[in-house]
Enzyme design. Structure first.
Site, PDB file in Angstrom:
ATOM      1  CG  LEU A  29      20.763  -7.737  -0.947  1.00  0.00           C
ATOM      2  CD1 LEU A  29      22.195  -7.878  -1.429  1.00  0.00           C
ATOM      3  CD2 LEU A  29      19.720  -8.335  -2.028  1.00  0.00           C
ATOM      4  N   GLY A  30      19.513  -9.142   3.226  1.00  0.00           N
ATOM      5  CA  GLY A  30      19.301 -10.260   4.293  1.00  0.00           C
ATOM      6  C   GLY A  30      19.842  -9.738   5.732  1.00  0.00           C
ATOM      7  CB  ALA A  33      25.145 -13.590  13.820  1.00  0.00           C
ATOM      8  N   GLY A  35      25.328  -8.404  11.266  1.00  0.00           N
ATOM      9  CA  GLY A  35      24.848  -7.070  10.749  1.00  0.00           C
ATOM     10  C   GLY A  35      23.791  -7.384   9.779  1.00  0.00           C
ATOM     11  CB  VAL A  37      23.765  -7.852   3.530  1.00  0.00           C
ATOM     12  CG1 VAL A  37      24.351  -7.539   1.986  1.00  0.00           C
ATOM     13  CG2 VAL A  37      24.807  -8.572   4.327  1.00  0.00           C
ATOM     14  CE  LYS A  50      27.427  -8.800   7.863  1.00  0.00           C
ATOM     15  NZ  LYS A  50      27.766 -10.237   7.735  1.00  0.00           N
ATOM     16  CG  ASP A 141      27.980 -20.040  10.951  1.00  0.00           C
ATOM     17  OD1 ASP A 141      27.362 -20.984  11.167  1.00  0.00           O
ATOM     18  OD2 ASP A 141      27.236 -18.728  11.225  1.00  0.00           O
TER      19      ASP A 141
END
Lengths: 318, 247
Positions: A29-30, A33, A35, A37, A50, A141
């Site tokens: 999925l993505g 910074a 790890g 997912v 994750k 963030d």
């Protein structure tokens, strides 16, 4: 130091060391910074998993998610399901599973339906931040990459809450463009005004999707220049400036000011039915706004009326 | 647990040492003294020589610290990240030792079930926020670094912002190497803030040699002397104790 999270190929089955749950990887999925997912299939149905590069950072995120769930009378981020380790050879990789939120990336929604949606999402975001701040947390963030848009009705949701920090501590995870320290406009102490600065930068990012750098001049000067140069940002100049200077101490106040401007600009547009004006402006600012067809402009104008009612409901729900 | 002050040396360089003793040997020595050595290799473009990159890695490994090779653009964010991560790493080491005292030699916190790990990490995070930090910044100012010093200056200002956002106190000192007559030249004496850095590198005379080992050794000597002096002082009077009472 540079240990990388394992790349899990779709179809892979993995079993947690401690709880023995089995997950089947569906797709990636993505990547963040800390790890990667993955979408996985489990006994409970689809989940987001994750897996981290470094185990401590995953543990910190789990800490955050756990505390989060305690304040989650209203859903702020994804809820945590389980934490476990994946053993690969001698190495052990910490991972956690969370609720899978089906949504579109922030920018894909805005590109499809227009910047005007940006203001709505900002208002929603400010409401969520207010609740988070009340619980003594700061998001940290904050950036479009960490947001998702769920559909019907469109609603902004937090995707990655890894940077969330207890109020009073120091922010460790940030992205320069959204960080007031980078722009020379404050420190990295976790306090509401830190997040509200980032909200202002998210708005600026909506206007300037490619972002920009600070260069040699003063941070505030560059940001002010950019705000003034953009038709969509200009009406919000006062709110943005207040947020950039750290003068909003409360998300609720910024939200109120945002709502006022949205309803003003919206009604002005309707009363003067200035579709033509808008098109002229569109041409004038082609350089900054990029190419956009007239049909598109007309469609946008038409959607204002719908937006007005959406806004009304947003106001009612918050 | 006694972790009143963390002590680090941050080395910023763009190449391989070519003079004097082996820097990783000095770093091992520092590690023995309880000082962590972090190394950042910095590039304008292209890539670092394999030799240089290896040395950067080796020094940090020997010094119990973290290394990273980056372009000038990412320097600011990297410097603060490396410093914070090294602090956490050191504190984790301390906590691990305590755990081994309780749970036996074989255990580390990563052997705990995930649910209990969180609590341990919480302790580490708390310490990282409140601990005092003494940071010796050692910047390579040899000729090839000339174009990069502006970025270094900015990165250090940025680092100061991050560290001052913590509750615990900070003390910084900055030196460049090679020095005019000695191994290193002090550019900034011990100070709690790094905001007066403008033109700080101007005094440096660029030189062709990169005596990283001797420079590290000089930094290490200054830090150990400082510690001894402080211990003496606090033994005799309890005077110059840098610990800040943070509630």
């Amino acid at each position: 130091m540079k240990r990388q999270a394992p790349e899990l190929i779709p179809g892979t089955k993995l079993t947690g060391k401690w709880h023995g749950q089995t997950y089947r990887v569906i797709k990636k999925l993505g990547q963040g910074a800390t790890g990667t997912v993955f979408l996985v299939e489990s006994e409970r149905g689809p989940l987001a998993l994750k897996i981290g590069h470094e185990n401590p950072s995953i543990t910190s995120e789990v800490n955050v998610l756990q505390r989060f769930s305690k304040v989650q009378d209203v859903k702020l981020g994804p809820s945590l399901i389980e934490t476990d380790d994946l053993k690969i050879g001698d190495e052990s990789f910490a991972f956690y599973t969370m609720e899978y939120i089906r949504g579109a990336p922030f920018f894909s929604h805005i590109n499809k339906y227009g910047k005007e949606w940006g203001s709505i999402f900002i208002v929603q975001l400010l409401g969520d931040l207010d609740r988070l701040h009340q619980a003594s947390w700061v998001f940290g963030d904050l950036k479009p990459d960490n947001l998702l848009i769920t559909s019907s009705p469109p609603r902004v949701r937090w995707f990655d809450v890894g940077g969330t920090t207890l109020m009073g501590r120091s922010i460790k995870e940030y992205t320069e463009f959204f960080d007031r320290g980078y722009w020379g406009l404050g420190d990295r102490k976790a306090e509401p005004s830190y997040d509200l600065f980032s909200v202002a930068m998210v708005m600026i990012n909506i206007a300037y999707p490619h972002r920009f750098e600070k260069g040699q001049a003063e941070g505030l000067e560059i940001l002010t220049e950019r705000i003034e140069a953009h038709t969509w940002l200009r009406p919000y100049r006062k709110v943005l400036r207040t947020a950039l200077l750290g003068r909003y101490t409360d998300a609720q106040l910024m939200k109120k000011d945002m709502m006022e401007i949205i309803s003003e600009t919206d009604s002005k547009k309707r009363f003067s039915s200035s579709t033509k004006n808008r098109m002229k402006q569109g041409k004038q600012f082609k350089k900054t706004e990029g190419k956009r067809g007239n049909v598109w402009d007309a469609m946008l104008a038409a959607s204002f009326i719908i937006l007005a009612s959406v806004l009304y409901w947003v106001g009612q729900l918050m | 647990m006694s972790v009143a002050t963390l002590r680090q040396i941050l080395l910023i360089t763009d190449g391989c040492s070519n003079h004097g003793e082996d820097p990783s040997m000095v770093a091992s020595l520092a590690h023995e003294e309880g000082i962590t050595v972090n190394v950042i290799g910095i590039l304008d473009q292209g890539s670092m020589s394999q030799e240089g990159e290896r040395e950067v890695e080796q020094i940090a490994l020997a010094g119990g610290g973290i290394s990273q090779v980056v372009y000038t653009k990412q320097l600011a964010q990297t410097v603060q990240m490396v410093t914070r991560q090294a602090m956490t790493q050191t504190l984790q080491g301390v906590v691990n030792k305590e755990l081994q005292g309780i749970l036996g030699e074989q255990s580390e916190w990563e052997d705990l079930p995930p649910d209990q790990r969180g609590e341990v990490l919480e302790v580490v995070d708390d310490l990282g926020e409140s601990v005092q930090l003494e940071l010796f910044i050692l910047v390579d100012t040899s000729a090839s670094m000339k174009t990069k010093l502006q970025s270094v200056q900015e990165a250090l200002r940025d680092l100061s912002i991050s560290l001052q956002s913590r509750e615990g106190g900070n003390l910084f000192t900055l030196s460049g190497f090679p020095g005019k007559r000695k191994e290193i030249d002090q550019l900034l004496n011990w100070t709690p803030k790094l905001d007066s850095l403008t033109n700080v590198f101007r005094k440096m005379t660029p030189s062709g040699v990169t005596p990283t080992g001797p420079a590290l050794k000089a930094a290490l000597n200054q830090m150990t002397k400082r510690k001894q002096r402080r211990q003496l002082l606090s033994e005799s009077s309890g005077g110059e104790d840098v610990e800040e009472a943070s509630s």
